[in-house]
Every structure is written in structure tokens, then in C-alpha cells.
Design a protein around this motif. Structure first.
Motif, short mmCIF file in Angstrom:
data_model
loop_
_atom_site.label_atom_id
_atom_site.label_comp_id
_atom_site.label_asym_id
_atom_site.label_seq_id
_atom_site.Cartn_x
_atom_site.Cartn_y
_atom_site.Cartn_z
N ALA A 84 0.83 -1.21 0.00
CA ALA A 84 0.00 0.00 0.00
C ALA A 84 0.86 1.26 0.00
O ALA A 84 0.35 2.37 0.04
CB ALA A 84 -0.93 -0.01 1.21
N GLY A 85 2.16 1.09 -0.02
CA GLY A 85 3.07 2.23 -0.05
C GLY A 85 3.53 2.69 1.31
O GLY A 85 4.12 3.75 1.45
N GLY A 86 3.27 1.88 2.33
CA GLY A 86 3.64 2.26 3.69
C GLY A 86 5.09 1.97 4.03
O GLY A 86 5.76 1.19 3.36
N ASN A 87 5.53 2.61 5.10
CA ASN A 87 6.87 2.39 5.64
C ASN A 87 6.72 1.33 6.73
O ASN A 87 6.29 1.62 7.84
CB ASN A 87 7.42 3.70 6.20
N VAL A 88 7.06 0.10 6.41
CA VAL A 88 6.85 -1.03 7.31
C VAL A 88 7.60 -0.83 8.63
O VAL A 88 7.07 -1.11 9.70
CB VAL A 88 7.25 -2.35 6.62
N SER A 89 8.81 -0.32 8.58
CA SER A 89 9.59 -0.10 9.79
C SER A 89 8.92 0.92 10.71
O SER A 89 8.87 0.73 11.93
CB SER A 89 11.01 0.37 9.45
N ALA A 108 -3.97 -1.42 11.39
CA ALA A 108 -4.71 -0.55 10.46
C ALA A 108 -4.55 0.91 10.86
O ALA A 108 -4.35 1.79 10.00
CB ALA A 108 -6.18 -0.94 10.44
N GLU A 109 -4.61 1.19 12.17
CA GLU A 109 -4.43 2.56 12.65
C GLU A 109 -3.00 3.04 12.39
O GLU A 109 -2.79 4.18 11.96
CB GLU A 109 -4.73 2.66 14.15
N ALA A 110 -2.04 2.16 12.65
CA ALA A 110 -0.64 2.52 12.43
C ALA A 110 -0.37 2.76 10.94
O ALA A 110 0.33 3.71 10.58
CB ALA A 110 0.27 1.42 12.97
N THR A 111 -0.93 1.94 10.09
CA THR A 111 -0.75 2.12 8.64
C THR A 111 -1.38 3.43 8.18
O THR A 111 -0.81 4.14 7.35
CB THR A 111 -1.35 0.92 7.88
N LEU A 112 -2.55 3.76 8.74
CA LEU A 112 -3.22 5.01 8.38
C LEU A 112 -2.36 6.21 8.78
O LEU A 112 -2.18 7.15 8.00
CB LEU A 112 -4.59 5.09 9.05
N LEU A 113 -1.80 6.18 10.00
CA LEU A 113 -0.91 7.27 10.43
C LEU A 113 0.32 7.35 9.53
O LEU A 113 0.76 8.44 9.18
CB LEU A 113 -0.49 7.07 11.89
N ASP A 114 0.85 6.20 9.17
CA ASP A 114 2.03 6.17 8.30
C ASP A 114 1.71 6.75 6.92
O ASP A 114 2.52 7.49 6.36
CB ASP A 114 2.56 4.74 8.17
#
Length: 127
Positions: A84-89, A108-114
Motif C-alpha cells: 500500500a506504499g507504507g513504511n513497514v519499519s 490498520a491505525e498505524a498504517t493510516l498514520l504512516d
């Protein structure tokens, strides 16, 4: 019984050696790393990650880090975050920090913030 020509034998031996080296470099080292860290992942999953273009080393390193710190994630969640283009780290570090301060946060919340370009650890420190 007929024996093979020495040159052909050498070619076969070199071919088998190259296949074994490629197997180790592309699959076995990551699988062994997971196995020794207590993270379950199959060799087939590693092959499919390669086909999808997912950075295997990043996903496996973050998966091991999260599981060792008590944040139980699975490969699908981390791979979805990356695809999804997120920064996994950033996501994993944020989830680990959230757990350490007793804050309930989902991936899901962490990915949204990222995706909103927040450094999740700093976001939680300032919250």
C-alpha cells in the motif's frame, strides 16, 4: 555401463552447485532466519513474496522484531502495508512503542498514520 564424459560431469556438478547457491541466497537463508527466531513462514510464502516484488528481507526482519517484542503480526499484514506504499519499519516501531506505553493500536491505525506521513513513535510521544 557407459560413463559420462568428464566435461559433462563437471557441467552437471557446476549446475547443481549453482542451483543450491541460488536456493540458499533467495529462499533458505530467510526461512532459516525465521525458523531460528520462532517465526513461522513457509518457503513457498517467501517465493510468492519474491514474485510480488515484496522486499523479503525487510518484511522478515520487521516480522521477527515485532514478534520478539510481543506485537504479534503476520506476514500478510506487513506485506499489505508495504504494497500500500507504507513504511513497514515505521509501522512496526510505532506498534512496539504503543504496546510499551500501554496504548492499544491496531496495524490498520498505524498504517493510516504512516500513510499520512506521521512518524508514529513521535506522534505517540506527543499525544
Amino acid at each position: 555401463m557407459r560413463t559420462l564424459n568428464p566435461e559433462i560431469q563437471l557441467i552437471i556438478i557446476i549446475g547443481i552447485a549453482l542451483i543450491l547457491i541460488l536456493y540458499y541466497l533467495l529462499i533458505a537463508r530467510y526461512w532459516l532466519k525465521c525458523l531460528l527466531s520462532g517465526v513461522r513462514i513457509s518457503q513457498l510464502e517467501i517465493i510468492f513474496m519474491r514474485f510480488r516484488g515484496t522486499p523479503v528481507e525487510l518484511i522478515i526482519t520487521e516480522l521477527i522484531k515485532s514478534n520478539k517484542s510481543g506485537v504479534l503480526l503476520n506476514r500478510d499484514e506487513l506485506e499489505a502495508c508495504h504494497l500500500a506504499g507504507g513504511n513497514v519499519s515505521n509501522v512496526v516501531n510505532g506498534l512496539i512503542y504503543a504496546k510499551s506505553i500501554g496504548y492499544k493500536m491496531t496495524i490498520a491505525e498505524a498504517t493510516l498514520l504512516d500513510q499520512q506521513k506521521f512518524d508514529i513513535v513521535n506522534y505517540l510521544k506527543n499525544k
